[in-house]
Design an enzyme around this catalytic site. Sequence first.
Site, PDB file in Angstrom:
ATOM      1  CG  HIS A 118      -0.360 103.423  84.470  1.00 64.72           C
ATOM      2  ND1 HIS A 118      -1.377 102.552  84.205  1.00 64.72           N
ATOM      3  CD2 HIS A 118      -0.462 104.410  83.530  1.00 64.72           C
ATOM      4  CE1 HIS A 118      -2.061 102.995  83.157  1.00 64.72           C
ATOM      5  NE2 HIS A 118      -1.536 104.110  82.725  1.00 64.72           N
TER       6      HIS A 118
ATOM      7  CG  HIS B  92       1.147 107.244  81.292  1.00 64.86           C
ATOM      8  ND1 HIS B  92       0.334 108.292  81.610  1.00 64.86           N
ATOM      9  CD2 HIS B  92       0.330 106.222  80.917  1.00 64.86           C
ATOM     10  CE1 HIS B  92      -0.934 107.931  81.418  1.00 64.86           C
ATOM     11  NE2 HIS B  92      -0.968 106.671  81.002  1.00 64.86           N
TER      12      HIS B  92
ATOM     13  CB  SER C  12       4.174 111.079  77.728  1.00 67.20           C
ATOM     14  OG  SER C  12       5.132 110.295  77.060  1.00 67.20           O
TER      15      SER C  12
ATOM     16  CD  GLU D 153      -4.441 105.578  82.957  1.00 67.04           C
ATOM     17  OE1 GLU D 153      -3.581 106.262  82.386  1.00 67.04           O
ATOM     18  OE2 GLU D 153      -4.850 104.499  82.499  1.00 67.04           O
TER      19      GLU D 153
ATOM     20  CE1 TYR E 266      -5.205 108.634  80.690  1.00 73.74           C
ATOM     21  CE2 TYR E 266      -6.344 106.598  80.144  1.00 73.74           C
ATOM     22  CZ  TYR E 266      -5.174 107.342  80.214  1.00 73.74           C
ATOM     23  OH  TYR E 266      -3.992 106.782  79.843  1.00 73.74           O
TER      24      TYR E 266
ATOM     25  CG  ASP F  78      14.008  85.858  86.895  1.00 72.67           C
ATOM     26  OD1 ASP F  78      13.910  86.514  87.948  1.00 72.67           O
ATOM     27  OD2 ASP F  78      13.300  84.854  86.662  1.00 72.67           O
TER      28      ASP F  78
ATOM     29  CB  SER G  81      19.764  91.223  87.744  1.00 77.21           C
ATOM     30  OG  SER G  81      19.966  90.448  88.903  1.00 77.21           O
TER      31      SER G  81
ATOM     32  CB  THR H 191      19.703  88.983  83.759  1.00 81.22           C
ATOM     33  OG1 THR H 191      18.653  89.300  84.666  1.00 81.22           O
ATOM     34  CG2 THR H 191      20.977  88.686  84.518  1.00 81.22           C
TER      35      THR H 191
HETATM   36 ZN    ZN Z   1      -2.445 105.265  81.183  1.00 86.11          ZN
END
Ligand code: ZN
Length: 743
Positions: free
Chosen positions: A151, A260, A311, A497, A539, A672, A674, A677
């Site tokens: 996600h 999330h 969240s 979800e 959802y 890239d 990493s 960076t």
């Molecule tokens: Zn979501």
Amino acid sequence: MAARKCCALSTLEVMLTVVFVAMTAVSVALISIMATPTTNTCPGPTPPPGSTPPPAPEPSFLIGVGRADCTGPPAEIPLMGYANPQQTAAGIHTRLFSRAFIMDDGRRRVVFVSVDVGMISQRLRLEVLEALQAKYGKRYRQDNVILSGTHTHSGPAGYFQYTLFMLSSKGYLKSSVQPLVKGIVKSIERAHDSVRPGRIYKNRGRVDASSVNRSPHSYRNNPRDEQNRYEENVDKDIVLLKFTDLDGDGIGMLSWFAVHAVSMKTTNRLVSGDNMGYAAYLMEKHKNPAALPGQAAFVAAFSSSNLGDVSPNIRGPHCVNSGLACDYLNSSCPDGGTKECQAFGPGGDMFDSTRIIAHNIFTKARELYASAVEEVTGFVHSAHQWINMTDVTVYINDTHAVSTCKPALGHSFAAGTTDGGGDLNFTQGAVEGDPFWDGIRDALLGEPSNQTQECHRPKPILFSTGEMKWPLPWHPEIIDVQILTVGSVAVAAVPGEITTMAGRRLREAVQQELESGPSGAFLDADVVIAGLSNVYTHYITTYEEYQLQRYEGASTIYGPHTLSAYVLKFAELARAIAQDRVEGLPAGPRPPFFQKNLFNLLPAASTDSKPPNSSFGDVLQQVLPVYRQGDLASVTFVAGNPRHSGDVRDQSFVAVETHDKTSDRWTLVHTDASWETRFHWLKGSGRQSNATVEWRIPPNAAAASYRIKHFGHYKSMKGLRPVITPYQGTSDVFRVLDTFYSK
Ligand code: ZN
């Protein structure tokens, strides 16, 4: 799954344990038809002198682990998640990976794949299954392979075949789909090629300060006595499987945690695995410190779970413009509506929040991995069905039947959430339509039928997607339900979800069915939810949460009884597994694989141009000659559009190299992929563009000489023929000084 105290026992404890194990073996033999012998759960303790060593334990499972890069083109393609058309890719923070785990009991095989992707779409899954069939025949199928998305909201979009998602992704984009399909298949191939006898252990623990409920108002609408059974309004447990070979050496780890992956905000333009991707990165680095990101032998996955209302922005929402609290019921602000009401994470910025949440999850996983001693034994099973989700009938009691609906989104879908709000004047919690938007909707897309409106009540319908078929259906009707089990651990692959409480109800139903099976193989079953699996259906809330029509309820597309239907269908699968009659399950209606009317709204990338008297790869803004540990080194190059680099898997737009004086050689220290960076691609005027590479020099970077390279491709025309040419650029050499000595 309380961790049993195991190692470093006293002699008395060893004797008691032997008696206990012997008794367990007897009782298991009596109640179980399992053939696998019960083994000592403590790997490799030396028996005390004089005692008879326990018989050599039989290998429990055949296990394979594999990881592969699945990063798509990091430019111009919308990022999948916030449905914000301005949020297109413009570089890379961390790369995206697919991580596959094969578990085989000698008779049956199951595969679980966790992918750094917004969600698994039906199209993506069908293309993966097709590729697997071409390579392996009937070995890997829809019924024994689960694909689950982490996600992350920072991966390239464009891998959907239903119109609503194609519209928010600029279409069905082959350049986006192919790296995902190839990366996922490659990870399964690597797992397949690495299959060997091994052991699986399980553990469970709590991750604090990393998740909050973003719709507590909905949660509180659940029955009071149900809420009273739980201390929190989110599930904070992380459940973990540890995989070892027969020597006890760790080869992988698979975990599920509900949050999330939206620590990276709508303002982010860099491809990123977000918090879950970075947790995996940290675990793999912890096990193989010398390996570059994505190259460790150890494979660690952090899969999504019942994160629907969860969240990572744990400081919670407030009005960005005024600093005041948002309206609790509809998460909006007096000035600016829902857009101003935003939740932020624990860090100073989104990168910092991503780092903190990832560290919290990783730290707990590392601890649980190290202390996992409870061995998983038994068989593997998998059960799968395709079902038409638009007309599932559920009896809520002996006489009263209810049904799911044709898909539709409510008004509050357009409000978005406090993790990323919508742009228009919609708010969460709308149970009445808006004449203005309804009028526009009716004129452009058609009015929802009375039947659909009635079915979804109290949801005011914004898009009656189940009744919209042009140019292709807007939402899926056929969806996957799937469970795999390993010993007494069951993984329910939920195609969307699912909220915290909805997930708990589903888990409980599955557990009940498993435990009531005749074999006794599933006593004390551990059921986990793998979120965003197999097909995306938005959802799934509880019936009670649905009534309040916040974002999650408005996005529960099959109506108020969506969860009841899933509970019914997953319970049927669990029953079939518990009674060992999975083979008798009908496969159900095969989902469509659209060949026509897929559209692509993304224009082909134009040719590249460069400033006069320069070449691609030339440095426009040079590094400083000297930095200290902890500084930010930055260099800007004349660049081509990264889309011209084609399939960018297993490559890098960036190299940070260090000079070894003794051998006079340059060694690669960062790519890239990493964390340290950041590769930013910046579109300039006309067809010119720049690439800026930033290196946040770690405090423990060796004091030495370094240089930064950038690799890319540019497109030019030779007559009427486009030509793609590789280029590279290199910064000046710079020194990094030891902070201590440079003070
Ligand atoms: Zn979501």
